[in-house]
Enzyme design. Structure first.
Site, PDB file in Angstrom:
ATOM      1  N   HIS A 123     -13.729  -6.602  37.686  1.00  0.00           N
ATOM      2  CA  HIS A 123     -12.546  -7.461  37.618  1.00  0.00           C
ATOM      3  C   HIS A 123     -11.885  -7.635  38.982  1.00  0.00           C
ATOM      4  CE1 HIS A 123     -11.439  -9.213  33.825  1.00  0.00           C
ATOM      5  NE2 HIS A 123     -11.780  -8.129  33.170  1.00  0.00           N
ATOM      6  N   ASP A 328     -27.439 -20.523  28.485  1.00  0.00           N
ATOM      7  CA  ASP A 328     -28.770 -20.785  27.939  1.00  0.00           C
ATOM      8  C   ASP A 328     -29.801 -20.512  29.025  1.00  0.00           C
ATOM      9  OD1 ASP A 328     -31.120 -21.766  26.889  1.00  0.00           O
ATOM     10  OD2 ASP A 328     -30.304 -23.715  26.295  1.00  0.00           O
TER      11      ASP A 328
END
Length: 385
Positions: A123, A328
């Site tokens: 983060h 994808d």
């Protein structure tokens, strides 16, 4: 984080294993997102002033194989997982400090042709939206695109840099034995609360508002505060990009923690639509609170990002719009995206999309300890009754 892809492999796909395809695509994406290929180093002020050196050392990548199909392990949709979470996440070699590496990835292939992508990102460099943008870039290259559909933008100068408040975590942070619970909230139940809120206020609310309100109320009720006037708090992460100049493709850390508090009795007594109103009120204050922080007006007040110093408040994060479900790699979108990391120093609730063909909102929590779990579980399940 892990994402599960279930697709029948063609002979050509079998020759090009998912791990090999993803690894090659990752290498290409790291050229565009070169800070991910660097290493964290301490600044002059120690770990609290760490920075990224663009060393070009690359991300940490692990190839793994499971001796079973995804159906044999319930597609990793049951807790506890049939495969330990740590086996699906990348681990480093002895002597390598994982906190120095901005990004690590593991691809675990299953005998059915499906695979799991385990991702670990820091983060300090990117938030969930940035990580989702990066993982989609990997998918774009895996599908043979010449460049990512979204070009990355550094633009760190657009993020405010107010005077630093005390932010470093304690050297020995407290740990708690928060228990795991996942509950799926149906579309019908969520829609019913939306209708109640609209009828009472004339305003609309989101599925996030309903889910976070229910978690907060269920947790408050399960803790059974003896004093109903005791203050209970909640924190959720809001994307602050809309409060800054537009920078398409920005992938830095740009969330702001929104905190709200109320009397325990008020949260416990209200209906869920009433708690939604409290959540909506906090969201309405976001712009003003962010402006105060950006202007450096919080000096002398508590650092809003210092969330790890206490048992309260629980924090909620919404994963549904981060882009992970759209990644994808050439085999179709993931059927399942789920958090795997365990935080023992703060209570959390993550809102995700249930695995297809289920619909609604899934809430994955680690926010109460064993003694309060039965009551918390019943409060969450009562939402569907």
């Amino acid at each position: 984080m892990e994402s599960t892809v279930r697709r029948t492999s063609s002979p050509e796909q079998q020759r090009n294993s998912p791990a090999r395809v993803v690894r090659e695509a990752l290498g290409k994406a790291l050229v565009d997102y070169y800070p991910f290929a660097g290493r964290f180093v301490d600044g002059a002020g120690g770990p609290a002033s760490a920075r990224v050196e663009c060393t070009g050392e690359g991300a940490w990548f692990v190839e793994a194989a499971a001796a079973c199909g995804l159906e044999d392990v319930a597609c990793l949709d049951h807790h506890p997982l049939a495969i330990p979470a740590e086996d699906l996440l990348p681990d480093v070699a002895s002597g390598v400090q994982p906190l120095d590496i901005p990004l690590m990835m593991q691809v675990t292939e299953f005998t059915c042709g499906g695979f799991v992508v385990g991702l670990s990102s820091r983060h300090a460099l990117t938030d969930g939206l940035g990580a989702g943008q990066f993982i989609n870039a990997v998918g774009d290259y895996a599908r043979g695109l010449p460049k990512p559909r979204v070009s990355p933008t550094w633009a760190r100068d657009l993020v405010p840099n107010p005077p630093k408040l005390h932010l470093a975590p304690p050297s020995d942070p407290p740990t708690f034995q928060f228990r795991y619970l996942t509950v799926d909230l149906s579309i019908g139940s969520v829609s019913a609360v939306k209708s109640q809120f609209h009828a009472a206020t004339g305003q609309r609310c989101s599925s996030f508002d309903v889910a976070v309100a229910k978690v907060w109320q269920a947790r408050t009720r399960s803790l059974r505060f003896p004093d109903p006037s005791a203050r209970v708090a909640l924190c959720f992460f809001a994307d602050a990009r809309r409060l800054l100049p537009k920078a398409p493709g920005f992938y830095g850390n740009c969330f702001y923690p929104v905190t709200l508090a109320a009397e325990a009795g008020a949260v416990a007594r209200a209906d869920v639509a009433g708690v939604v109103g409290m959540v909506r009120g906090a969201k309405a204050r976001l712009a003003a609170e962010f402006a105060r922080w950006a202007a450096g007006e919080l000096v002398g007040e508590e650092e809003p990002y210092a969330l790890w110093l206490r048992r309260e408040p629980p924090f909620v994060s919404d994963w549904r719009q981060l882009g992970f479900l759209e990644a994808d790699y050439g085999r179709g979108a993931p059927s399942h995206v789920a958090p795997l990391a365990t935080l023992r120093f703060m209570p959390v609730a993550l809102i995700v999309t249930p695995p297809a063909p289920r619909t609604g909102v899934r809430v994955t929590t680690r926010c109460v300890e064993e003694e309060h779990m039965p009551a918390f579980r019943e409060e969450m399940k009562a939402f569907e009754e």
